[in-house]
Design a protein around this motif. Structure first.
Motif, PDB file in Angstrom:
ATOM      1  N   LEU A  39       1.099  -1.142  -0.367  1.00 60.79           N
ATOM      2  CA  LEU A  39       0.001  -0.042   0.292  1.00 60.79           C
ATOM      3  C   LEU A  39       0.690   1.170  -0.291  1.00 60.79           C
ATOM      4  O   LEU A  39       0.544   2.133  -0.416  1.00 60.79           O
ATOM      5  CB  LEU A  39      -0.701   0.029   1.214  1.00 60.79           C
ATOM      6  CG  LEU A  39      -1.888  -1.101   0.726  1.00 60.79           C
ATOM      7  CD1 LEU A  39      -3.208  -0.848   1.888  1.00 60.79           C
ATOM      8  CD2 LEU A  39      -3.432  -0.628  -0.059  1.00 60.79           C
ATOM      9  N   ALA A  40       1.778   0.919   0.816  1.00 62.30           N
ATOM     10  CA  ALA A  40       2.971   2.470   0.883  1.00 62.30           C
ATOM     11  C   ALA A  40       4.027   2.826  -1.282  1.00 62.30           C
ATOM     12  O   ALA A  40       3.745   3.851  -0.985  1.00 62.30           O
ATOM     13  CB  ALA A  40       3.882   2.257   1.333  1.00 62.30           C
ATOM     14  N   GLU A  41       3.808   1.379  -1.149  1.00 62.11           N
ATOM     15  CA  GLU A  41       4.668   1.651  -2.563  1.00 62.11           C
ATOM     16  C   GLU A  41       3.105   2.309  -3.347  1.00 62.11           C
ATOM     17  O   GLU A  41       3.578   2.994  -4.657  1.00 62.11           O
ATOM     18  CB  GLU A  41       4.880   0.144  -3.813  1.00 62.11           C
ATOM     19  CG  GLU A  41       5.931  -0.051  -1.946  1.00 62.11           C
ATOM     20  CD  GLU A  41       6.385  -1.375  -2.674  1.00 62.11           C
ATOM     21  OE1 GLU A  41       6.126  -1.465  -4.280  1.00 62.11           O
ATOM     22  OE2 GLU A  41       7.206  -1.978  -2.401  1.00 62.11           O
ATOM     23  N   LYS A  42       1.940   1.591  -3.362  1.00 58.76           N
ATOM     24  CA  LYS A  42       1.059   2.169  -4.765  1.00 58.76           C
ATOM     25  C   LYS A  42       0.478   3.297  -4.471  1.00 58.76           C
ATOM     26  O   LYS A  42      -0.858   4.813  -5.510  1.00 58.76           O
ATOM     27  CB  LYS A  42      -0.067   0.831  -5.215  1.00 58.76           C
ATOM     28  CG  LYS A  42       0.592  -0.144  -5.031  1.00 58.76           C
ATOM     29  CD  LYS A  42       0.012  -1.460  -5.776  1.00 58.76           C
ATOM     30  CE  LYS A  42       0.418  -2.169  -6.223  1.00 58.76           C
ATOM     31  NZ  LYS A  42       0.509  -2.620  -7.622  1.00 58.76           N
ATOM     32  N   ASP A  43      -0.003   3.866  -2.706  1.00 60.07           N
ATOM     33  CA  ASP A  43      -0.289   4.946  -2.540  1.00 60.07           C
ATOM     34  C   ASP A  43       0.550   6.298  -1.608  1.00 60.07           C
ATOM     35  O   ASP A  43       0.650   5.934  -0.727  1.00 60.07           O
ATOM     36  CB  ASP A  43      -2.096   4.304  -1.958  1.00 60.07           C
ATOM     37  CG  ASP A  43      -2.413   5.887  -1.906  1.00 60.07           C
ATOM     38  OD1 ASP A  43      -2.022   6.857  -1.403  1.00 60.07           O
ATOM     39  OD2 ASP A  43      -3.667   6.019  -1.706  1.00 60.07           O
ATOM     40  N   ASN A  47       2.047   6.005   3.058  1.00 60.14           N
ATOM     41  CA  ASN A  47       3.755   6.326   3.189  1.00 60.14           C
ATOM     42  C   ASN A  47       3.962   7.674   4.137  1.00 60.14           C
ATOM     43  O   ASN A  47       4.838   8.076   3.924  1.00 60.14           O
ATOM     44  CB  ASN A  47       4.791   6.576   1.558  1.00 60.14           C
ATOM     45  CG  ASN A  47       5.467   5.815   1.914  1.00 60.14           C
ATOM     46  OD1 ASN A  47       6.275   5.018   2.307  1.00 60.14           O
ATOM     47  ND2 ASN A  47       6.461   5.933   0.409  1.00 60.14           N
ATOM     48  N   THR A  48       3.516   8.172   4.575  1.00 61.13           N
ATOM     49  CA  THR A  48       3.011   9.252   6.027  1.00 61.13           C
ATOM     50  C   THR A  48       3.208   9.077   6.600  1.00 61.13           C
ATOM     51  O   THR A  48       2.599   7.588   7.111  1.00 61.13           O
ATOM     52  CB  THR A  48       1.993  10.180   5.445  1.00 61.13           C
ATOM     53  OG1 THR A  48       0.838   9.559   5.078  1.00 61.13           O
ATOM     54  CG2 THR A  48       1.972  11.133   3.811  1.00 61.13           C
ATOM     55  N   LYS A  49       3.131   9.481   7.940  1.00 57.87           N
ATOM     56  CA  LYS A  49       3.089   9.164   9.321  1.00 57.87           C
ATOM     57  C   LYS A  49       1.354   9.207   9.254  1.00 57.87           C
ATOM     58  O   LYS A  49       1.055   7.897   9.729  1.00 57.87           O
ATOM     59  CB  LYS A  49       3.541  10.410  10.122  1.00 57.87           C
ATOM     60  CG  LYS A  49       2.503   9.649  11.876  1.00 57.87           C
ATOM     61  CD  LYS A  49       3.575   8.995  12.770  1.00 57.87           C
ATOM     62  CE  LYS A  49       3.500   9.103  14.069  1.00 57.87           C
ATOM     63  NZ  LYS A  49       2.132   7.948  14.648  1.00 57.87           N
ATOM     64  N   ASP A  53      -0.769   5.215  10.553  1.00 56.55           N
ATOM     65  CA  ASP A  53      -1.258   5.357  11.826  1.00 56.55           C
ATOM     66  C   ASP A  53      -3.109   4.795  11.031  1.00 56.55           C
ATOM     67  O   ASP A  53      -3.336   3.752  12.076  1.00 56.55           O
ATOM     68  CB  ASP A  53      -2.127   6.816  12.413  1.00 56.55           C
ATOM     69  CG  ASP A  53      -0.646   6.999  12.931  1.00 56.55           C
ATOM     70  OD1 ASP A  53       0.435   6.494  12.978  1.00 56.55           O
ATOM     71  OD2 ASP A  53      -0.804   8.375  13.503  1.00 56.55           O
ATOM     72  N   TYR A  54      -3.204   4.900   9.590  1.00 55.52           N
ATOM     73  CA  TYR A  54      -4.559   4.100   9.484  1.00 55.52           C
ATOM     74  C   TYR A  54      -4.052   2.828   9.440  1.00 55.52           C
ATOM     75  O   TYR A  54      -5.597   2.029   9.560  1.00 55.52           O
ATOM     76  CB  TYR A  54      -4.863   4.966   8.119  1.00 55.52           C
ATOM     77  CG  TYR A  54      -5.597   6.125   8.483  1.00 55.52           C
ATOM     78  CD1 TYR A  54      -5.565   7.306   8.970  1.00 55.52           C
ATOM     79  CD2 TYR A  54      -6.638   6.008   7.101  1.00 55.52           C
ATOM     80  CE1 TYR A  54      -6.302   8.306   8.878  1.00 55.52           C
ATOM     81  CE2 TYR A  54      -7.498   7.431   6.975  1.00 55.52           C
ATOM     82  CZ  TYR A  54      -7.105   8.350   7.259  1.00 55.52           C
ATOM     83  OH  TYR A  54      -7.997   9.347   7.991  1.00 55.52           O
ATOM     84  N   LEU A  55      -3.545   2.666   8.424  1.00 54.68           N
ATOM     85  CA  LEU A  55      -2.676   0.761   8.511  1.00 54.68           C
ATOM     86  C   LEU A  55      -2.530   0.216  10.052  1.00 54.68           C
ATOM     87  O   LEU A  55      -4.016  -0.641  10.069  1.00 54.68           O
ATOM     88  CB  LEU A  55      -1.481   1.051   7.857  1.00 54.68           C
ATOM     89  CG  LEU A  55      -1.198   0.684   6.303  1.00 54.68           C
ATOM     90  CD1 LEU A  55      -0.263   1.236   5.815  1.00 54.68           C
ATOM     91  CD2 LEU A  55      -2.828   1.034   5.698  1.00 54.68           C
ATOM     92  N   THR A  56      -2.294   1.046  10.762  1.00 53.52           N
ATOM     93  CA  THR A  56      -2.254   0.597  11.990  1.00 53.52           C
ATOM     94  C   THR A  56      -3.915   0.075  12.653  1.00 53.52           C
ATOM     95  O   THR A  56      -4.029  -0.828  13.161  1.00 53.52           O
ATOM     96  CB  THR A  56      -1.532   1.084  13.218  1.00 53.52           C
ATOM     97  OG1 THR A  56      -0.079   1.410  12.285  1.00 53.52           O
ATOM     98  CG2 THR A  56      -1.460   0.513  14.731  1.00 53.52           C
ATOM     99  N   SER A  57      -5.021   0.987  13.358  1.00 52.65           N
ATOM    100  CA  SER A  57      -5.780   0.811  13.409  1.00 52.65           C
ATOM    101  C   SER A  57      -7.072   0.347  12.525  1.00 52.65           C
ATOM    102  O   SER A  57      -7.341  -0.461  13.081  1.00 52.65           O
ATOM    103  CB  SER A  57      -6.714   2.392  13.478  1.00 52.65           C
ATOM    104  OG  SER A  57      -6.533   3.772  12.369  1.00 52.65           O
TER     105      SER A  57
END
Length: 92
Positions: A39-43, A47-49, A53-57
């Motif tokens: 996801l960080a590569e595609k969007d 790749n931001t803090k 946080d969204y991914l973690t929650s």
């Protein structure tokens, strides 16, 4: 996941949040263990803090659906479905 299926019979249907989590889990299985990196590569947002946080929650919401914010879950789920090559289904 079992908890979600138990709620179907108890309440007669899944909430929007629960349906999103089912879609998230399905997409995550397709993308694989490195779904966060994908996801960080595609969007660039992920790749931001804040994106991290969204991914973690959302990952935490899988274990405890009361912890998840439905808007965050939707944002991550749609992005993950795109990464998995699935077409997003509108939330009814």
């Amino acid at each position: 996941m079992r908890e979600l299926h138990a709620r179907v019979s108890e309440y007669g249907g899944l909430s929007i949040q629960e349906r999103l989590l089912v879609r998230f889990i399905r997409s995550r299985k397709i993308v694989g263990k490195n779904w966060r990196s994908v996801l960080a590569e595609k969007d660039p947002f992920f790749n931001t803090k804040l994106g991290q946080d969204y991914l973690t929650s959302v990952a935490q919401a899988v274990s405890d659906s009361s912890r998840g914010n439905v808007d965050r879950i939707e944002r991550v789920t749609i992005a993950l479905e795109k990464a998995a090559g699935l077409s997003s289904v509108p939330i009814v």
